[in-house]
Design an enzyme around this catalytic site. Structure first.
Site, PDB file in Angstrom:
ATOM      1  N   HIS A 247       0.882  -1.478  -0.060  1.00 55.28           N
ATOM      2  CA  HIS A 247      -0.087   0.254  -0.076  1.00 55.28           C
ATOM      3  C   HIS A 247       0.989   1.248   0.149  1.00 55.28           C
ATOM      4  O   HIS A 247       0.300   2.059  -0.425  1.00 55.28           O
ATOM      5  CB  HIS A 247      -1.142  -0.024   1.113  1.00 55.28           C
ATOM      6  CG  HIS A 247      -2.672  -1.053   0.959  1.00 55.28           C
ATOM      7  ND1 HIS A 247      -1.667  -2.339   0.425  1.00 55.28           N
ATOM      8  CD2 HIS A 247      -3.613  -0.781   0.952  1.00 55.28           C
ATOM      9  CE1 HIS A 247      -2.907  -2.794   0.476  1.00 55.28           C
ATOM     10  NE2 HIS A 247      -3.923  -1.479   0.411  1.00 55.28           N
ATOM     11  N   HIS A 263      -8.142   1.023  -6.871  1.00 56.03           N
ATOM     12  CA  HIS A 263      -6.943   0.953  -6.023  1.00 56.03           C
ATOM     13  C   HIS A 263      -6.878   0.021  -5.910  1.00 56.03           C
ATOM     14  O   HIS A 263      -5.233   0.001  -5.852  1.00 56.03           O
ATOM     15  CB  HIS A 263      -8.476   1.208  -4.148  1.00 56.03           C
ATOM     16  CG  HIS A 263      -7.197   0.470  -3.367  1.00 56.03           C
ATOM     17  ND1 HIS A 263      -6.171   1.326  -2.538  1.00 56.03           N
ATOM     18  CD2 HIS A 263      -6.835  -0.280  -2.220  1.00 56.03           C
ATOM     19  CE1 HIS A 263      -5.672   0.741  -1.530  1.00 56.03           C
ATOM     20  NE2 HIS A 263      -6.075  -0.445  -1.110  1.00 56.03           N
TER      21      HIS A 263
END
Length: 360
Positions: A247, A263
């Protein structure tokens, strides 16, 4: 369809994640007693779904109103949160009332944040309609909105009263969005449950079919991984950081691309970056790095990023929530299912890992 599966998330405020098909009739049970008014937050693209949830709640005796918000990350800004607060105020919501977030991860992040901040915290139930929302965003109690400086920099920890992961909602989800959500599933495999990786490798087509038992098992396994972690560490003081595998670099891509990347697509590249970083730092054998590329590419996810953005990406990573002062922190692997932390790596090492994921 088989009976729903229930995964319990323990902690100071335990709750259930219900996984199955055609689950909306279970929403009142998750809201619990004492709730009179319910705000249904939904994106513009799911207007019909939001209206259906509102009508079902009204038929069950609730005073239900809706707040339609922009699609995707455009919903996760202070102006939209302020709009939701305005709706709550005008409808007279009290501390015993509730918010229901219907949509993908952006909507559940927003709805959770609105619930966390209205009257210092009201009940929220999430009804995720994307794979990403089901296995990641709606579970764990993280809420937040974005600023121009970065993703999720403003937020609160606010566990939901429950989550309805209705797999039937995936029937109309665009195929790329379904595949993008698989990045978070694969992440759970690499950090905690290698059985997930084996399932995806052995049955890649079934893994991305909305009504397949394989996808249902992958969702259950992924939710179980996250539930085990957040049940021990809600506020990310230690263990929960492992859920951020891929991330740090992924969020930097999203920031550089002005949130136009999905994402999951960004996290896919981010995991390959983290794997290369782990290899260069002496943590991870090359065969596991290769396995990252093979699994993610096999799902149709990106495994490389443009090679002329290092300065902007490095700046974005320095703004990551895991950074402490000037010390960059990364989750890397010592092997499948064996996450660890890499603190303050040499900038030259970071750039070398970037070269390994560059497509030019």
């Amino acid at each position: 369809m088989s009976e729903p599966t229930v995964v319990r998330v323990e902690g100071e405020q335990p709750y259930d994640v219900v996984i199955g098909h055609r689950l909306l009739d279970r929403l009142p049970a998750l809201l619990g007693g004492g709730v009179r008014r319910v705000l249904v937050v939904h994106p513009r693209a799911l207007r019909a779904t939001g209206d259906a949830v509102r009508e079902d709640l009204a038929a069950s005796g609730y005073e239900a109103v809706t707040a339609e918000v922009p699609d995707g990350e455009e919903a996760k800004v202070a102006q939209v949160a302020s709009f939701c607060w305005q709706v709550l105020g005008q409808a007279g919501f009290t501390r015993s009332d509730a918010v229901v977030g219907v949509g993908g991860g952006a909507v559940t992040d927003l709805a959770g944040f609105v619930a966390a901040t209205w009257l210092r915290g009201v009940k929220v139930v999430h009804v995720p309609t994307t794979l990403l929302g089901m296995v990641d965003a709606a579970v764990g109690g993280k809420t937040g909105i974005n600023t121009t400086e970065g993703k999720n920099l403003v937020g609160a920890f606010h566990p939901p009263a429950g989550v309805l992961a209705d797999l039937s909602a995936l029937e109309t989800l665009p195929q790329f969005d379904l595949r993008a959500g698989m990045a978070e599933v694969v992440k759970c495999g690499f950090i905690a449950d290698p059985g997930i990786l084996s399932l995806v490798e052995q049955q890649p087509d079934e893994a991305v079919r909305w009504d397949s038992p394989v996808l249902a098992e992958l969702v259950e396994r992924s939710v179980s991984v996250k539930a085990a972690v957040v049940g021990e560490d809600l506020t990310e003081t230690g263990l929960r950081e492992v859920l951020n595998y891929g991330h740090t670099f992924g969020h930097a891509i999203e920031l550089v691309e002005r949130f136009t990347w999905r994402h999951g697509a960004a996290v896919s590249v981010g995991m390959v970056y983290a794997a290369e970083l782990g290899r260069l730092a002496g943590h991870l054998p090359e065969k596991v790095v290769d396995r990252h590329r093979s699994i993610l590419a096999g799902l149709g996810l990106p495994i490389a990023y443009r090679g002329d953005r290092w300065s902007a990406l490095y700046d974005g990573m320095r703004k990551d929530k895991k950074t402490r002062g000037d010390l960059l922190r990364f989750v890397v692997l010592d092997g499948s299912g064996r996450p660890t932390r890499l603190e303050g790596p040499d900038p030259a090492l970071l750039q070398a890992a970037y070269v390994e994921v560059s497509d030019s």
